[in-house]
Write a protein that holds these residues in place. Structure first.
Motif, PDB file in Angstrom:
ATOM      1  N   VAL A  56       0.838  -1.201   0.000  1.00  0.00           N
ATOM      2  CA  VAL A  56       0.000   0.000   0.000  1.00  0.00           C
ATOM      3  C   VAL A  56       0.874   1.253   0.000  1.00  0.00           C
ATOM      4  O   VAL A  56       0.629   2.206  -0.752  1.00  0.00           O
ATOM      5  N   THR A  59       2.438   1.824  -3.398  1.00  0.00           N
ATOM      6  CA  THR A  59       1.464   2.373  -4.347  1.00  0.00           C
ATOM      7  C   THR A  59       1.203   3.843  -4.070  1.00  0.00           C
ATOM      8  O   THR A  59       1.212   4.669  -4.993  1.00  0.00           O
ATOM      9  N   VAL A  60       0.998   4.183  -2.815  1.00  0.00           N
ATOM     10  CA  VAL A  60       0.692   5.571  -2.445  1.00  0.00           C
ATOM     11  C   VAL A  60       1.859   6.507  -2.766  1.00  0.00           C
ATOM     12  O   VAL A  60       1.653   7.656  -3.146  1.00  0.00           O
ATOM     13  N   ASN A 107       1.337  -5.385  -6.820  1.00  0.00           N
ATOM     14  CA  ASN A 107      -0.021  -5.515  -6.287  1.00  0.00           C
ATOM     15  C   ASN A 107      -0.695  -6.807  -6.736  1.00  0.00           C
ATOM     16  O   ASN A 107      -1.412  -7.436  -5.968  1.00  0.00           O
ATOM     17  N   TYR A 121      -7.286  -3.125  -4.841  1.00  0.00           N
ATOM     18  CA  TYR A 121      -7.662  -1.732  -5.070  1.00  0.00           C
ATOM     19  C   TYR A 121      -6.446  -0.889  -5.475  1.00  0.00           C
ATOM     20  O   TYR A 121      -6.545  -0.029  -6.346  1.00  0.00           O
ATOM     21  N   CYS A 122      -5.324  -1.157  -4.846  1.00  0.00           N
ATOM     22  CA  CYS A 122      -4.090  -0.454  -5.231  1.00  0.00           C
ATOM     23  C   CYS A 122      -3.676  -0.841  -6.650  1.00  0.00           C
ATOM     24  O   CYS A 122      -3.176  -0.011  -7.400  1.00  0.00           O
ATOM     25  N   LEU A 125      -5.728   1.088  -9.037  1.00  0.00           N
ATOM     26  CA  LEU A 125      -5.176   2.446  -9.122  1.00  0.00           C
ATOM     27  C   LEU A 125      -3.945   2.479 -10.029  1.00  0.00           C
ATOM     28  O   LEU A 125      -3.821   3.360 -10.886  1.00  0.00           O
TER      29      LEU A 125
END
Length: 154
Positions: A56, A59-60, A107, A121-122, A125
């Protein structure tokens, strides 16, 4: 110096290869060649948690870096010769595609390897960002126009 259309074709090949590789990874897991949850069974719960948080955070941090960093680094270098700026555009485009590709694959493997839905979800994205980053001649021309305007003002 390569033609603009040839540069865009080469970047598109990299882009499409990235998408196809992600699709192949998904197919490998969905067909059962690699079993889902294999990583979760092999390591402790603490390691699984660290993997979940890491994916996470990656990804962020990396998706905005790939998207905004591309624009920012090119805008900082305006005013160069067209050939130098074109080389920079290609370099930054390849870097952006590669970063998004790595985040997407990471991911996918965490989603299937650990069964962590947050990675799904990542991954969506990252996939959306990769699709958004599809190289076009129009975008290349816009950056080259900005560069030539800045170069003429110098």
């Amino acid at each position: 110096m390569m033609e603009k259309k040839d540069i865009i074709k080469a970047l598109r090949v990299n882009h499409i290869f990235s998408l196809l590789s992600a699709i192949i990874a998904i197919v490998v897991f969905e067909t059962g060649i690699l079993t889902e949850g294999v990583l979760a069974n092999a390591v402790s719960d603490t390691v699984v948690y660290v993997i979940q948080v890491s994916v996470v955070m990656a990804t962020v941090l990396l998706v905005p870096l790939a998207i905004k960093g591309f624009t920012g680094s090119l805008n900082k270098k305006v005013g160069r010769s067209e050939e130098d700026y074109l080389k920079l555009f290609v370099k930054k485009s390849v870097q952006r595609i590669f970063i998004l590709f790595i985040v997407l694959l990471l991911n996918i493997f965490v989603y299937y390897g650990v069964g962590y839905e947050g990675a799904l979800y990542c991954g969506i994205l990252a996939l959306g960002s990769l699709i958004y980053s599809f190289p076009t001649l129009q975008v290349l021309n816009q950056y080259l126009e900005k560069n030539s305007e800045a170069a003429s003002k110098k």
